[in-house]
Design a protein around this motif. Sequence first.
Motif, PDB file in Angstrom:
ATOM      1  N   GLY A 213       0.806  -1.218   0.000  1.00  0.00           N
ATOM      2  CA  GLY A 213       0.000   0.000   0.000  1.00  0.00           C
ATOM      3  C   GLY A 213       0.835   1.262   0.000  1.00  0.00           C
ATOM      4  N   ARG A 214       0.503   2.163   0.933  1.00  0.00           N
ATOM      5  CA  ARG A 214       1.160   3.474   0.937  1.00  0.00           C
ATOM      6  C   ARG A 214       2.635   3.402   1.306  1.00  0.00           C
ATOM      7  NH1 ARG A 214      -2.153   6.880   5.194  1.00  0.00           N
ATOM      8  NH2 ARG A 214      -3.816   5.813   4.092  1.00  0.00           N
ATOM      9  N   GLY A 215       3.073   2.267   1.847  1.00  0.00           N
ATOM     10  CA  GLY A 215       4.493   2.092   2.143  1.00  0.00           C
ATOM     11  C   GLY A 215       5.323   1.683   0.946  1.00  0.00           C
ATOM     12  N   HIS A 216       4.680   1.545  -0.203  1.00  0.00           N
ATOM     13  CA  HIS A 216       5.335   1.063  -1.418  1.00  0.00           C
ATOM     14  C   HIS A 216       6.573   1.889  -1.776  1.00  0.00           C
ATOM     15  CE1 HIS A 216       5.708  -0.256  -5.590  1.00  0.00           C
ATOM     16  NE2 HIS A 216       5.505   0.973  -6.011  1.00  0.00           N
ATOM     17  N   LEU A 217       6.417   3.200  -1.881  1.00  0.00           N
ATOM     18  CA  LEU A 217       7.522   4.041  -2.334  1.00  0.00           C
ATOM     19  C   LEU A 217       8.609   4.235  -1.281  1.00  0.00           C
ATOM     20  CD1 LEU A 217       5.613   6.673  -4.500  1.00  0.00           C
ATOM     21  CD2 LEU A 217       7.075   4.802  -5.288  1.00  0.00           C
ATOM     22  N   PRO A 218       8.280   4.483  -0.001  1.00  0.00           N
ATOM     23  CA  PRO A 218       9.360   4.580   0.998  1.00  0.00           C
ATOM     24  C   PRO A 218      10.203   3.314   1.097  1.00  0.00           C
ATOM     25  CG  PRO A 218       7.329   5.487   1.882  1.00  0.00           C
ATOM     26  CD  PRO A 218       6.970   4.847   0.571  1.00  0.00           C
ATOM     27  N   VAL A 219       9.568   2.148   1.032  1.00  0.00           N
ATOM     28  CA  VAL A 219      10.315   0.892   1.104  1.00  0.00           C
ATOM     29  C   VAL A 219      11.171   0.716  -0.147  1.00  0.00           C
ATOM     30  CG1 VAL A 219      10.077  -1.631   1.105  1.00  0.00           C
ATOM     31  CG2 VAL A 219       8.778  -0.247   2.725  1.00  0.00           C
ATOM     32  N   MET A 220      10.636   1.080  -1.308  1.00  0.00           N
ATOM     33  CA  MET A 220      11.415   1.002  -2.540  1.00  0.00           C
ATOM     34  C   MET A 220      12.671   1.861  -2.442  1.00  0.00           C
ATOM     35  SD  MET A 220      10.428   2.316  -6.398  1.00  0.00           S
ATOM     36  CE  MET A 220       9.030   1.218  -6.578  1.00  0.00           C
ATOM     37  N   ALA A 221      12.507   3.094  -2.006  1.00  0.00           N
ATOM     38  CA  ALA A 221      13.649   3.999  -1.920  1.00  0.00           C
ATOM     39  C   ALA A 221      14.690   3.489  -0.923  1.00  0.00           C
ATOM     40  CB  ALA A 221      13.170   5.395  -1.525  1.00  0.00           C
ATOM     41  N   ALA A 222      14.220   2.993   0.223  1.00  0.00           N
ATOM     42  CA  ALA A 222      15.148   2.500   1.239  1.00  0.00           C
ATOM     43  C   ALA A 222      15.891   1.262   0.749  1.00  0.00           C
ATOM     44  CB  ALA A 222      14.391   2.198   2.530  1.00  0.00           C
ATOM     45  N   ALA A 223      15.168   0.354   0.089  1.00  0.00           N
ATOM     46  CA  ALA A 223      15.804  -0.872  -0.399  1.00  0.00           C
ATOM     47  C   ALA A 223      16.880  -0.562  -1.423  1.00  0.00           C
ATOM     48  CB  ALA A 223      14.752  -1.802  -0.998  1.00  0.00           C
ATOM     49  N   LEU A 224      16.574   0.283  -2.376  1.00  0.00           N
ATOM     50  CA  LEU A 224      17.559   0.622  -3.401  1.00  0.00           C
ATOM     51  C   LEU A 224      18.771   1.318  -2.796  1.00  0.00           C
ATOM     52  CD1 LEU A 224      15.235   1.848  -6.288  1.00  0.00           C
ATOM     53  CD2 LEU A 224      16.686  -0.195  -6.311  1.00  0.00           C
ATOM     54  N   SER A 225      18.535   2.198  -1.837  1.00  0.00           N
ATOM     55  CA  SER A 225      19.637   2.931  -1.215  1.00  0.00           C
ATOM     56  C   SER A 225      20.554   2.011  -0.414  1.00  0.00           C
ATOM     57  CB  SER A 225      19.078   4.025  -0.299  1.00  0.00           C
ATOM     58  OG  SER A 225      18.323   4.962  -1.039  1.00  0.00           O
ATOM     59  N   ALA A 226      19.977   0.916   0.122  1.00  0.00           N
ATOM     60  CA  ALA A 226      20.754   0.007   0.975  1.00  0.00           C
ATOM     61  C   ALA A 226      21.307  -1.188   0.215  1.00  0.00           C
ATOM     62  CB  ALA A 226      19.881  -0.477   2.132  1.00  0.00           C
ATOM     63  N   GLY A 227      21.170  -1.199  -1.113  1.00  0.00           N
ATOM     64  CA  GLY A 227      21.735  -2.277  -1.915  1.00  0.00           C
ATOM     65  C   GLY A 227      20.805  -3.454  -2.127  1.00  0.00           C
ATOM     66  N   GLY A 228      19.526  -3.292  -1.783  1.00  0.00           N
ATOM     67  CA  GLY A 228      18.565  -4.370  -1.953  1.00  0.00           C
ATOM     68  C   GLY A 228      17.877  -4.339  -3.306  1.00  0.00           C
ATOM     69  N   HIS A 229      16.973  -5.277  -3.486  1.00  0.00           N
ATOM     70  CA  HIS A 229      16.224  -5.425  -4.727  1.00  0.00           C
ATOM     71  C   HIS A 229      14.741  -5.175  -4.453  1.00  0.00           C
ATOM     72  CE1 HIS A 229      19.850  -7.065  -6.666  1.00  0.00           C
ATOM     73  NE2 HIS A 229      20.078  -7.600  -5.469  1.00  0.00           N
ATOM     74  N   LEU A 230      13.901  -5.282  -5.465  1.00  0.00           N
ATOM     75  CA  LEU A 230      12.518  -4.829  -5.344  1.00  0.00           C
ATOM     76  C   LEU A 230      11.506  -5.876  -5.772  1.00  0.00           C
ATOM     77  CD1 LEU A 230      12.895  -1.299  -7.018  1.00  0.00           C
ATOM     78  CD2 LEU A 230      13.063  -1.846  -4.570  1.00  0.00           C
ATOM     79  N   ARG A 231      10.375  -5.918  -5.044  1.00  0.00           N
ATOM     80  CA  ARG A 231       9.187  -6.608  -5.532  1.00  0.00           C
ATOM     81  C   ARG A 231       8.068  -5.592  -5.594  1.00  0.00           C
ATOM     82  NH1 ARG A 231       5.789 -11.544  -2.677  1.00  0.00           N
ATOM     83  NH2 ARG A 231       4.190  -9.987  -2.216  1.00  0.00           N
ATOM     84  N   VAL A 232       7.399  -5.544  -6.740  1.00  0.00           N
ATOM     85  CA  VAL A 232       6.266  -4.644  -6.937  1.00  0.00           C
ATOM     86  C   VAL A 232       5.139  -5.443  -7.582  1.00  0.00           C
ATOM     87  CG1 VAL A 232       7.740  -2.604  -7.197  1.00  0.00           C
ATOM     88  CG2 VAL A 232       7.055  -3.888  -9.234  1.00  0.00           C
ATOM     89  N   GLY A 233       3.954  -4.862  -7.631  1.00  0.00           N
ATOM     90  CA  GLY A 233       2.858  -5.530  -8.319  1.00  0.00           C
ATOM     91  C   GLY A 233       1.529  -5.328  -7.601  1.00  0.00           C
ATOM     92  N   MET A 234       0.459  -5.702  -8.281  1.00  0.00           N
ATOM     93  CA  MET A 234      -0.886  -5.460  -7.773  1.00  0.00           C
ATOM     94  C   MET A 234      -1.259  -6.396  -6.628  1.00  0.00           C
ATOM     95  SD  MET A 234      -2.873  -4.591 -11.343  1.00  0.00           S
ATOM     96  CE  MET A 234      -4.412  -4.200 -10.520  1.00  0.00           C
ATOM     97  N   GLU A 235      -0.495  -7.434  -6.385  1.00  0.00           N
ATOM     98  CA  GLU A 235      -0.707  -8.207  -5.163  1.00  0.00           C
ATOM     99  C   GLU A 235      -0.553  -7.306  -3.945  1.00  0.00           C
ATOM    100  OE1 GLU A 235       1.242 -11.890  -2.574  1.00  0.00           O
ATOM    101  OE2 GLU A 235       1.561 -11.806  -4.748  1.00  0.00           O
ATOM    102  N   ASP A 236       0.387  -6.363  -4.029  1.00  0.00           N
ATOM    103  CA  ASP A 236       0.763  -5.544  -2.881  1.00  0.00           C
ATOM    104  C   ASP A 236       0.239  -4.119  -2.941  1.00  0.00           C
ATOM    105  OD1 ASP A 236       2.416  -7.744  -2.022  1.00  0.00           O
ATOM    106  OD2 ASP A 236       3.873  -7.117  -3.527  1.00  0.00           O
TER     107      ASP A 236
END
Length: 285
Positions: A213-236
């Motif tokens: 939900g609304r945490g989608h973008l903050p988590v994306m930004a934090a993951a990329l900044s910390a060297g992580g990868h991403l899962r996105v999609g309409m499930e979430d």
Amino acid sequence: MTTTPAGSSGTLITVAPTGAEHAKADVPQLPTTLEEVVDTARRCEAAGASMIHLHVRDAEHAPTLDGRRLRETVDAVREATDLVVQLSTGGSVHDPLEQRLTVLGAEPDSCSLTCGTTNFGDDVFLNPWPFMSELYLLAREREVVPEFELFDLGHVHALRRLLDTHGLPFGGRVHVDFVAGVPGGMPASPQALLAGVVMLPPEVTSWSATGIGRGHLPVMAAALSAGGHLRVGMEDNVVLSRGVPVRHNDELVARAAEVATLLQRPPLSTAEARMMLGVRDRRRR
């Protein structure tokens, strides 16, 4: 702990297009038929995804673990794309444990393995230790790479226990996905995500993050900044921005790819993703 294949600084983008929670009647654009799922897979691969996390629906658009439908979906996506095909072993929160184990019979490249029980809204997503352990061993026997899904910080400790008890999974790599923002689990905040990352066992070779939900973008930004990868999609996430519904999963993939590229971590190719995850090549080509 490494986060990308040798010589690469890219981003694994996983698309989770359907899930088991949203009703087709409420979200008509949700891909639930085989044709819709295959079209979604093609479009999301073109937008930058290299792995797809699949839940399957029946003819009435309800979640199902029917073996024939699972196999049909895996085969169709594999024939139409080069995506790493991952099946959910969570199914619906109402599915019995023994039926969830049968998912591996569809021969996916990867499967989800949730590292503990968690409250899931008004329900309980049940993952007791004996089930986790049996799924871990069965995945290794079937040469399927597990993705360890972590809904809470206690799940990180459970992952440590799995590795100590059973050793490394098939492929020798350990990839985890933090699922943040489920009511009852860890919050979808950079602080919670980074607390989990610090706790990861040294055997972990890559990690990704999912913001609900609304945490989608903050988590994306934090993951990329910390060297992580991403899962996105309409499930979430079914909202692109305030008041704007997602029309197609490829919108979410394209946005993730754009942000990752802006941060000089462009999307991994499917070949790079396979190398990073250590999956067995089941493509018939």
